[in-house]
Design a protein around this motif. Structure first.
Motif, PDB file in Angstrom:
ATOM      1  N   ASN A  53      -6.632   5.105  -3.139  1.00 17.65           N
ATOM      2  CA  ASN A  53      -5.933   4.072  -3.874  1.00 17.65           C
ATOM      3  C   ASN A  53      -5.942   4.327  -5.377  1.00 17.65           C
ATOM      4  OD1 ASN A  53      -4.387   1.834  -3.132  1.00 17.65           O
ATOM      5  ND2 ASN A  53      -6.068   1.175  -1.797  1.00 17.65           N
ATOM      6  N   ASP A  54      -5.748   5.572  -5.741  1.00 19.81           N
ATOM      7  CA  ASP A  54      -5.703   5.854  -7.175  1.00 19.81           C
ATOM      8  C   ASP A  54      -4.722   6.986  -7.456  1.00 19.81           C
ATOM      9  OD1 ASP A  54      -6.940   8.131  -6.368  1.00 19.81           O
ATOM     10  OD2 ASP A  54      -8.772   7.845  -7.531  1.00 19.81           O
ATOM     11  N   VAL A 114      -7.017  -4.512  -2.217  1.00 12.48           N
ATOM     12  CA  VAL A 114      -6.969  -4.147  -3.639  1.00 12.48           C
ATOM     13  C   VAL A 114      -7.139  -5.396  -4.499  1.00 12.48           C
ATOM     14  CG1 VAL A 114      -5.471  -3.258  -5.471  1.00 12.48           C
ATOM     15  CG2 VAL A 114      -5.585  -2.074  -3.275  1.00 12.48           C
ATOM     16  N   PRO A 148      -3.308   7.826  -1.394  1.00 12.29           N
ATOM     17  CA  PRO A 148      -3.395   6.555  -0.656  1.00 12.29           C
ATOM     18  C   PRO A 148      -4.806   6.255  -0.160  1.00 12.29           C
ATOM     19  CG  PRO A 148      -1.754   8.052   0.325  1.00 12.29           C
ATOM     20  CD  PRO A 148      -2.406   8.799  -0.777  1.00 12.29           C
ATOM     21  N   ASP A 207      -6.512   3.949 -11.731  1.00  9.26           N
ATOM     22  CA  ASP A 207      -6.744   3.169 -10.514  1.00  9.26           C
ATOM     23  C   ASP A 207      -5.452   2.476 -10.057  1.00  9.26           C
ATOM     24  OD1 ASP A 207      -6.395   0.902 -12.009  1.00  9.26           O
ATOM     25  OD2 ASP A 207      -8.528   0.419 -12.137  1.00  9.26           O
ATOM     26  N   ALA A 208      -5.552   1.678  -9.024  1.00 10.07           N
ATOM     27  CA  ALA A 208      -4.364   1.082  -8.415  1.00 10.07           C
ATOM     28  C   ALA A 208      -3.677   0.083  -9.336  1.00 10.07           C
ATOM     29  CB  ALA A 208      -4.731   0.415  -7.097  1.00 10.07           C
ATOM     30  N   LYS A 240       0.469  -4.453  -3.939  1.00 12.41           N
ATOM     31  CA  LYS A 240      -0.975  -4.406  -3.741  1.00 12.41           C
ATOM     32  C   LYS A 240      -1.380  -5.088  -2.438  1.00 12.41           C
ATOM     33  CE  LYS A 240      -2.143  -4.090  -8.580  1.00 12.41           C
ATOM     34  NZ  LYS A 240      -2.757  -4.759  -9.719  1.00 12.41           N
ATOM     35  N   SER A 241      -2.302  -4.449  -1.746  1.00 14.04           N
ATOM     36  CA  SER A 241      -2.812  -5.038  -0.499  1.00 14.04           C
ATOM     37  C   SER A 241      -3.875  -6.079  -0.840  1.00 14.04           C
ATOM     38  CB  SER A 241      -3.416  -3.947   0.377  1.00 14.04           C
ATOM     39  OG  SER A 241      -4.482  -3.339  -0.315  1.00 14.04           O
ATOM     40  N   GLY A 279       0.784  -1.230   0.000  1.00 12.73           N
ATOM     41  CA  GLY A 279       0.000   0.000   0.000  1.00 12.73           C
ATOM     42  C   GLY A 279       0.820   1.287   0.000  1.00 12.73           C
ATOM     43  N   LEU A 303       3.928  -0.260  -6.707  1.00  7.56           N
ATOM     44  CA  LEU A 303       2.927  -0.360  -5.646  1.00  7.56           C
ATOM     45  C   LEU A 303       2.683  -1.840  -5.337  1.00  7.56           C
ATOM     46  CD1 LEU A 303       0.776   1.004  -3.837  1.00  7.56           C
ATOM     47  CD2 LEU A 303      -0.809   0.826  -5.749  1.00  7.56           C
TER      48      LEU A 303
END
Lengths: 405, 176
Positions: free
Chosen positions: B119-120, B76, B116, B131-132, B72-73, B55, B70
């Protein structure tokens, strides 16, 4: 010739070798100017003076400017601005003149459109003038790169990206233009070369062409009257100065030019000494950083109208319309189908409305180009961009219906 | 007559010599403006993918361009389920999923900022949003972030070298 006699004076000596008498007649004392023209016709001379100011101040800046990515920013903002005696003066003259020269070019252009000075035999004057405009634009852009601040870097990034051609995705072409994957040393070096050598050289050549294009069809006048320059100049030379419709360029007409230039220079140096900051974007006082974009990127004011034509559309359509806006003015003499050469206000409602709408629309586009692309400003910008294109497409139709006045 | 043909020959011969010279000098001029070998050679960057935190968006540099990385969590990844376009852009290293992309807006090349909370990415220049996964959320950008050529080497990612994973992304039209 090749037959020389003993010179009776320095002038005679030169005359036998350089024909200075003849040159003086052709260029000045027997170069005929109509009497019925107003101060707007002095803009050519104002531009010549501004160009000389740019050239001279540029030469002085060139002595301390260092065209490398590490030193460019500090050579301008530290060495020239703080260390070099009067360095600030050359920079302010150069910066203000670069901005003001476009204001005068636009006045010059719209004067030409208003009075129909591009019509009937004067097409080359218009075309060479538009080529000058394009070259001046390239000159301004390449100069904007040189201080290597944040706005320089990102303007370089955005403008060179336009050459990728949207969906054509010609990244190779963009990398070739930059000589790197991003604006870097190769880019700075070649734009430095363009700014100080190649483009000024082209400008000087085009100024020569622009003047030559004017010499034979002669300058237009306030009423668009067709003047028989041979007959009128003969009248003048025979002593009927009051009855003749023309006067000498030098020193008679030039005295009026110089008065306008004088007033212009007062305004100009007022800006240089007290209001120079309008020509220096605050963002450009941060050194270039390839990993951080400024929040809002916009060009200098004189490019805003065409930038705003690019902005509201998707990238491909935007690029096409942007290209259209860049070149369409060149074709004005051929798009205007009317037989009239006279002020726009006397050509009937259609063209009158066309002219004033074009002028106001470009001011609106300029204002919208500066504002952030949000909400109602986006909509106004979109409408203005469409109006601009429609106006040019409609021009041949409305002018061909115009009656002879 | 004889003279004329001689002159014609001289004219054509001169024209041919001039044409060869002109083409040669254009080639030289074109090549002089090409990126230098040192510029091309510097075009590789190795990233150690074990150093990134979930994140947290990190900007790396490759060929002078910003590279968004990034990790990803789970949240996401959950959101992406059933979205083949987003899934196709995932770079899997071990058990971790990454978005790695050239951080330049595909519209005119500004750098969008990561948000954050949302998330974009938002590009302030013309209002584009990504987007993420780097896909377009809001136009004008014509396509998602470009993915730089990469090769997976254990837990390292080598940017600038073409590996099979990137090649298949390119072949499938995931990136340009």
């Amino acid at each position: 010739m090749a037959h020389f006699t003993k010179a009776t004076s320095v002038k005679d000596w030169l005359n036998q070798r350089l024909a200075i008498d003849k040159v003086e007649k052709v260029m000045a004392s027997e170069y005929w100017i109509p009497k019925n023209i107003n101060f707007l016709w002095a803009m050519g001379m104002v531009l010549v003076v501004t160009f000389v100011l740019l050239l001279v101040s540029g030469i002085f800046l060139l002595m301390y400017y260092v065209p490398t990515v590490d030193e460019a920013f500090y050579s301008v903002n530290y060495t020239i601005m703080r260390e070099v005696d009067f360095g600030w003066l050359w920079r302010h003259i150069h910066g203000v003149a670069a901005s003001v020269v476009f204001l005068v070019i636009y006045i010059h252009m719209f004067t030409g459109i208003y009075y129909g000075s591009y019509k009937k035999g004067r097409e080359m004057i218009w075309i060479s003038g538009m080529l000058l405009f394009v070259t001046f634009s390239a000159e301004a852009f390449s100069g904007y790169m040189l201080p290597w601040g944040q706005m320089s870097y990102w303007a370089g990034m955005v403008i060179t990206n336009l050459f990728a051609g949207g969906s054509l995705h010609a990244d190779g072409l963009v990398e070739w233009i930059r000589g790197d994957y991003v604006p870097a040393q190769a880019f700075l070096g070649r734009f430095f070369m363009l700014h100080v050598l190649l483009l000024p050289l082209a400008i000087v050549g085009l100024i020569g062409l622009h003047f030559a294009a004017l010499r034979i069809p002669h300058v237009n006048n306030q009423d668009g009257e067709e003047i028989d320059f041979d007959a009128e100049s003969k009248k003048y030379l025979d002593g009927d100065k009051a009855g003749s419709k023309v006067i000498r360029f030098a020193n008679d007409f030039m005295s009026k030019d110089i008065m306008v230039v004088g007033i212009f220079l007062i305004f100009f140096f007022y800006l240089v000494f007290w209001n120079y900051s309008f020509a220096l974007d605050p963002v450009n006082f941060d050194p270039a950083d390839g990993l951080k974009t400024p929040a809002h990127i916009y060009p200098e004011w004189y490019f805003l109208w065409s930038y705003e034509i690019l902005r509201p559309f998707n990238i491909d359509l935007g690029l096409i319309l942007f290209g259209f806006a860049q070149v369409i003015f060149v074709f004005l003499p051929f798009l205007d189908r009317s037989p009239n050469t006279c002020p726009a206000n006397r050509r009937g409602t259609m063209f009158k409305v066309w002219f004033w709408l074009m002028l106001s629309n470009m001011i609106i586009l300029t204002a919208m180009g500066k504002l952030p692309p949000e909400g109602v400003f986006s909509t106004i910008g979109l409408v203005a961009a469409i109006v601009f294109v429609v106006q040019w497409l409609a021009l041949p139709f409305i002018t061909s219906r115009e009656k002879k006045v | 007559m004889e003279n004329n043909s001689r002159r014609g020959f001289m004219g054509k011969a001169f024209g041919a010599v001039a044409a060869v010279g002109a083409v040669g000098s254009l080639v030289a001029m074109k090549k002089t403006w090409d990126p230098l070998p040192s510029v091309k050679a510097a075009g590789f960057t190795t990233l150690d993918m074990t150093t990134y935190q979930e994140g947290v968006m990190v900007t790396e540099k490759w060929r002078g361009k910003p590279i968004f990385v990034l990790k990803k969590s789970a949240e996401v990844m959950e959101n992406e389920k059933g979205n083949p376009e987003a899934e196709a852009r995932n770079i899997k290293i071990g058990n971790d999923n990454f978005m790695v992309a050239i951080g330049l807006c595909t519209h005119l090349g500004c750098i969008p900022a990561f948000r954050p909370d949302e998330n974009d990415f938002l590009c302030a220049c013309h209002g584009g949003m990504f987007d993420a996964s780097g896909l377009v959320k809001k136009v004008p950008p014509p396509r998602g972030f470009d993915i730089p050529p990469f090769k997976i080497d254990g837990t390292n990612l080598i940017l600038g070298e073409v590996g099979p994973e990137w090649q298949s992304m390119k072949d499938n039209g995931v990136t340009l």
